[in-house]
Design a protein around this motif. Structure first.
Motif, PDB file in Angstrom:
ATOM      1  N   ILE B  77       0.851  -1.203   0.000  1.00  0.00           N
ATOM      2  CA  ILE B  77       0.000   0.000   0.000  1.00  0.00           C
ATOM      3  C   ILE B  77       0.885   1.251   0.000  1.00  0.00           C
ATOM      4  N   MET B  78       1.932   1.207   0.838  1.00  0.00           N
ATOM      5  CA  MET B  78       2.863   2.349   0.872  1.00  0.00           C
ATOM      6  C   MET B  78       3.452   2.593  -0.511  1.00  0.00           C
ATOM      7  N   LEU B 121       2.035   5.713   7.143  1.00  0.00           N
ATOM      8  CA  LEU B 121       1.987   4.254   7.109  1.00  0.00           C
ATOM      9  C   LEU B 121       3.323   3.654   7.528  1.00  0.00           C
ATOM     10  N   GLN B 122       4.394   4.343   7.157  1.00  0.00           N
ATOM     11  CA  GLN B 122       5.696   3.811   7.578  1.00  0.00           C
ATOM     12  C   GLN B 122       5.796   3.821   9.102  1.00  0.00           C
ATOM     13  N   GLY B 123       5.212   4.856   9.713  1.00  0.00           N
ATOM     14  CA  GLY B 123       5.183   4.900  11.177  1.00  0.00           C
ATOM     15  C   GLY B 123       4.447   3.696  11.740  1.00  0.00           C
ATOM     16  N   ILE B 124       3.304   3.408  11.142  1.00  0.00           N
ATOM     17  CA  ILE B 124       2.524   2.249  11.615  1.00  0.00           C
ATOM     18  C   ILE B 124       3.317   0.968  11.410  1.00  0.00           C
ATOM     19  N   GLU B 125       3.935   0.874  10.260  1.00  0.00           N
ATOM     20  CA  GLU B 125       4.757  -0.306   9.938  1.00  0.00           C
ATOM     21  C   GLU B 125       5.863  -0.487  10.988  1.00  0.00           C
ATOM     22  N   PHE B 150      16.651   5.680   6.621  1.00  0.00           N
ATOM     23  CA  PHE B 150      17.346   6.674   5.815  1.00  0.00           C
ATOM     24  C   PHE B 150      16.479   7.095   4.630  1.00  0.00           C
ATOM     25  N   HIS B 151      15.770   6.114   4.073  1.00  0.00           N
ATOM     26  CA  HIS B 151      14.866   6.465   2.976  1.00  0.00           C
ATOM     27  C   HIS B 151      13.732   7.342   3.487  1.00  0.00           C
ATOM     28  N   GLY B 152      13.191   6.963   4.643  1.00  0.00           N
ATOM     29  CA  GLY B 152      12.112   7.772   5.207  1.00  0.00           C
ATOM     30  C   GLY B 152      12.564   9.203   5.449  1.00  0.00           C
ATOM     31  N   PHE B 153      13.814   9.331   5.885  1.00  0.00           N
ATOM     32  CA  PHE B 153      14.360  10.664   6.096  1.00  0.00           C
ATOM     33  C   PHE B 153      14.386  11.437   4.771  1.00  0.00           C
ATOM     34  N   HIS B 154      14.733  10.755   3.717  1.00  0.00           N
ATOM     35  CA  HIS B 154      14.744  11.421   2.408  1.00  0.00           C
ATOM     36  C   HIS B 154      13.343  11.817   1.977  1.00  0.00           C
ATOM     37  N   VAL B 155      12.365  10.933   2.280  1.00  0.00           N
ATOM     38  CA  VAL B 155      10.984  11.300   1.945  1.00  0.00           C
ATOM     39  C   VAL B 155      10.609  12.566   2.706  1.00  0.00           C
TER      40      VAL B 155
END
Ligand code: HEM
Lengths: 654, 209
Positions: B77-78, B121-125, B150-155
């Motif tokens: 979903i993400m 959603l990444q937080g939930i994950e 690190f990817h989330g940080f880039h997002v």
């Protein structure tokens, strides 16, 4: 074949242009003085000089560390320093020489020279350039400052795990190493991007890729290598920091991690880095040799291709630093072969220089003498380098003083000699003063003799089995005499370097005034005044050949351009933009930023954030918000009188 | 053609005249962004290479130590959310090249929303994952959180850039003639989206093979 014309009448063309339009240009490109200007300048020449001076200061500090080590090792059982300090000394010496001296020094040359050689007025991103300098300077302060707290890196310059892990190296020492290098990496990456873009977009009209000076090529190839080689180092350092501080297990074999991963990542960076240091130095040599051979460089396409090839192949040889680790034989064979192949392009470059000298008329000037010294040392270092590419030999000599001898021949001989050659060569351009020939000769011969006396005996002590990184050795090993010679050599070398420094400082005070083109050089930096005005060249010339200062048509473009507003560009603070491959003029000109305090603010806040992270004061990292705010201000789309490019099908907005 | 015509034709086709009418070529900022993205991509490539290096030198099951093979529902979903955010971004970029500021603002806002949904959603994950293992659970846990984090940080950085551009848009700073910045932000955003596909394949899909 292009040879230097004997007549110099035409060479006064840039001067004539300067007389005609210089005053108008000084209004758009004013010379600023005072403290505020000092902190806010974005002028590539000032930044370049700063890079060089700061890197030289770090060289002195790292050199003093080396002298202390050599004093300790002068005889058996030395007791000048204790083992803890000795560990810090060699680690700091190695790390600083590589990261804080060699690369920044060459970036300094690049900063000063690349825009001049390309015939433009600044780097593509001047504020980024200033930012890069401040970060570099701060990284050096962090690394050297840590020595005062006995917290300098102490696991060697390549910091192998598990030694560098928190079990075996508690304390801040290796956090200084990981964070210091990550912080510095920001500066190096920014600088590399800046060089590439400048070389791609800001060349003088007519300067197609086959007319770009070899020095600029070398800087560009180096910069591409930085783009690809720094990420492995950054990843490795970030992982090591997390392992040490937050209990992750990247390198912890007990928890499924892998210690050899560090070695792969480090050398995936580390070997290209050797060429990141050496290639621009070779570029300096390629700039000096033609001038003092009175002809254009022989086999220009070959030397450019060799530079590019070196850059690419250097990414395929890293495992030769790990021959003794116990990797599969097949991979050893592959990397051994690659390591042999990489000597080919280096050899090509040497033959191009020799060919240029043979076919030209050699002028044995001080700068040229340093170049010749370099060639001798570089070939010697290359020979021992080929020996290491042979796996069994490497397995015998690895981690011995033979290695220390080898890499000083390559790094000192291959980088410091060209750097000093470059200093003597461009000194008139950097400072507007000539250096004394007598001082130059003394400095060369003392340094050359001292260098060989210091480092040649290390080959022998290495073959006799002396390991590197030992702080004492017993008297019955047969190493004593070679170590004593090394130490005496190191002192002599120091004298030589001090004479070099003295000669340069003397020139600043007492040196004869330099003319614009004292050597009859062939590239465009010699068209500027000595030292160059803020705007560099009064008229943006058209480059009709690889040696614009030696060809009448390029020179004539200076006088022809006086009447051309577009080439003088006095009505706006802007530079010309040209196409990537052919150097064809593009519109509109590129607006250049004014002086700004933002680079310093962002760098300072990044530095403060790094310190907070280092000391484990995590709330303190909020200071990074200052950097974010400053960046927003920096990047805010301000209104501007000059329209930018990119309006597909846009109507005439002149 | 007579002489006069020839002259006006040649004047109109001279490089200068043409260039004024149709500015061509890449700008320095364009190259700067491309190079920045290149070095970032190398960074992620090295991270993923480290992941596989550790996987191949690990004996026994992967993920190790009884950590379950990652569930795919939420990550997929993400993925849909993040990838679909590239479309409004591309649309916004096209729009402003024709001068449509409204469409630019709408496109940016939409991309912003989709990206923010991804992060949520990444937080939930993370919440479910952390209950199972943390970054100190084997090298696997370290790599998993380092790479996705690190990817989330880039997002997050990308979202900040989009938001920044949106503010500029609402102030009318981007026009038919000045819109380079939009293109660069779009580039960056597409690169982050593309990198996610690599991460999804490596961390989530490959253990199922
Ligand atoms: C100024 C003259 C120099 C002297 C007297 C000198 C001397 C030394 C000495 C005594 C060591 C320690 C050897 C050991 O204990 O294993 C060493 C290591 C090293 N030097 Fe130099 N050096 C000089 C210049 C340079 C330069 C210009 C560079 C590089 C650009 C350099 C790079 C290194 C490196 C990378 C190491 C290895 C550090 C380590 O083992 O981690 N040195 N040098």
């Amino acid at each position: 074949m292009t040879v230097k014309p004997d007549t110099t009448t035409a060479a006064s063309a840039p001067r004539a242009a300067d007389d005609a339009v210089g005053e108008r240009l000084s209004e758009t490109w004013p010379e600023e003085h005072g403290l505020w200007a000092w902190f806010t300048t974005v002028d590539h020449k000032k930044i370049g000089r700063r890079y060089m001076v700061t890197a030289a200061a770090y060289f002195v500090l790292a050199g003093v560390a080396a002298l202390v080590m050599r004093t300790q090792l002068a005889g058996p059982n030395g007791d000048v320093v204790d083992p803890e300090l000795f560990d810090q000394l060699f680690s700091l010496h190695g790390t600083a020489m590589i990261f804080l001296f060699a690369t920044p020094m060459l970036f300094g040359f690049g900063n000063f020279l690349v825009p001049l050689m390309l015939g433009t007025r600044d780097m593509a991103f001047p504020r980024l350039n200033a930012f890069g300098y401040w970060v570099f300077a701060a990284a050096g302060i962090l690394m050297f400052g840590s020595l005062l707290f006995e917290a300098a890196p102490n696991a060697g310059w390549f910091a192998y795990v598990p030694l560098s892990g928190s079990d075996h190296s508690p304390g801040y020492n290796l956090d200084v190493y990981t964070l210091g290098l990550l912080f510095l990496g920001v500066s190096t990456t920014a600088g590399a991007i800046n060089f590439i873009v400048t070389a791609l977009k800001l060349r003088a009209p007519g300067m197609s890729l086959n007319r770009v000076p070899v020095f600029v090529w070398a800087i560009v190839v180096t910069s591409f290598m930085v783009i690809f080689a720094l990420p492995p180092l950054n990843v490795a350092n970030a992982m090591l920091f997390l392992d040490r501080r937050f209990g992750t297990n990247f390198f912890d074999t007990a928890e499924g991690g892998d210690a050899v991963l560090w070695q792969h990542l480090f050398w995936l960076f580390g070997h290209p880095d050797v060429y990141i240091i050496v290639l621009p130095a070779l570029g300096i040599v390629s700039a000096i040799v033609p001038t003092f051979s009175r002809r254009a460089i022989a086999a220009y396409p070959l030397i450019v291709l060799a530079t590019v090839a070196t850059g690419i192949i250097s990414f395929g040889v890293w495992v030769h630093h790990m021959f003794a680790v116990g990797l599969p034989d097949l991979s050893l064979t592959f990397f051994s072969a690659a390591s042999l192949i990489i000597t080919v392009p280096a050899g090509i470059q040497v033959f191009c220089w020799l060919g240029t000298m043979l076919m030209g008329r050699l002028v044995l000037n001080v700068a040229m003498l340093w170049v010749l010294g370099f060639i001798v040392l570089f070939v010697l270092g290359g020979v021992t380098g080929v020996m290491f590419a042979i796996v069994p030999f490497d397995q015998q000599t690895t981690d011995s003083y033979f290695v220390v001898a080898h890499f000083h021949y390559v790094l000192f001989g291959g980088a410091v000699f060209p750097i000093i050659a470059g200093l003597f060569y461009w000194w008139p351009k950097f400072t507007g003063r000539m250096t004394s020939r007598r001082g130059g000769l003394w400095s060369f011969w003392l340094t050359f003799a001292g260098f060989n006396l210091a480092f040649f005996p290390m080959h022998i002590s290495g073959l006799l089995g002396m390991p590197r990184r030992i702080y004492v050795y017993p008297g019955d090993t047969g190493w004593t005499v070679w170590n004593l010679l090394s130490t005496l050599g190191a002192y002599l070398l120091t004298v030589g370097l001090l004479v070099t420094l003295g000669t340069l400082v003397h020139s600043l005070r007492r040196g004869e005034r330099a003319t614009d083109d004292p050597w009859g050089g062939e590239t465009l930096e010699w068209a500027a005044t000595s030292p160059p005005k803020v705007y560099n060249l009064p008229v943006i010339p058209t480059a009709h050949s690889l040696t614009p200062m030696w060809d009448e048509r390029s020179l004539a473009s200076f006088t022809d351009g006086i009447a051309d507003d577009e080439r003088v560009l006095a009505h706006q603070h802007a530079v010309l933009r040209t196409s990537e491959l052919d150097g064809r003029l593009e519109h509109p000109p590129l607006e250049m930023p004014e002086d700004s305090p933002l680079p310093l603010v962002v760098a300072a806040s990044l530095f403060a954030g790094t310190l907070a992270l280092l000391l484990g004061w995590y709330e303190g990292t909020l200071v990074l918000l200052v950097a974010v705010a400053a960046l927003c201000w920096w990047l805010w789309p301000h209104r501007s009188p000059i329209p930018e490019d990119g309006a597909d099908g846009g109507g005439g907005q002149t | 053609m007579n002489a006069v015509d020839m002259r006006s034709v040649s004047r109109a086709t001279e490089p200068e005249a043409l260039a004024t009418e149709r500015p061509r070529g890449r700008t320095p900022a364009w190259w700067g962004m491309v190079l920045l993205i290149t070095t970032e991509v190398v960074l992620f490539a090295v991270l993923l290479a480290s992941y596989f290096f550790v996987q191949f030198t690990t004996e026994g099951p992967w993920p190790p130590g009884g950590i379950r093979t990652p569930e795919l529902r939420l990550p997929l979903i993400m993925t849909v959310l993040l990838l679909s955010s590239s479309a409004p971004m591309a649309w916004a970029d096209r729009a402003i090249r024709r001068g449509y500021q409204g469409q630019l603002a709408a496109g940016l806002a939409l991309a912003l929303l989709l990206g923010a949904a991804f992060l949520t959603l990444q937080g939930i994950e993370y919440d479910t994952k952390l209950a199972e293992f943390t970054w100190t659970s084997y090298a696997y846990g370290s790599l998993f959180y380092a790479i996705t984090g690190f990817h989330g940080f880039h997002v997050a950085a990308g979202l900040f850039m989009i938001g920044f551009t949106l503010v500029g848009t609402l102030r009318g700073r981007y026009t038919y003639e000045r819109h380079e910045r939009v293109r660069q932000v779009a580039f960056y955003w597409h690169a982050i989206d593309g990198l996610w596909i690599l991460i999804l394949s490596s961390l989530y899909l490959s253990p199922h093979v």
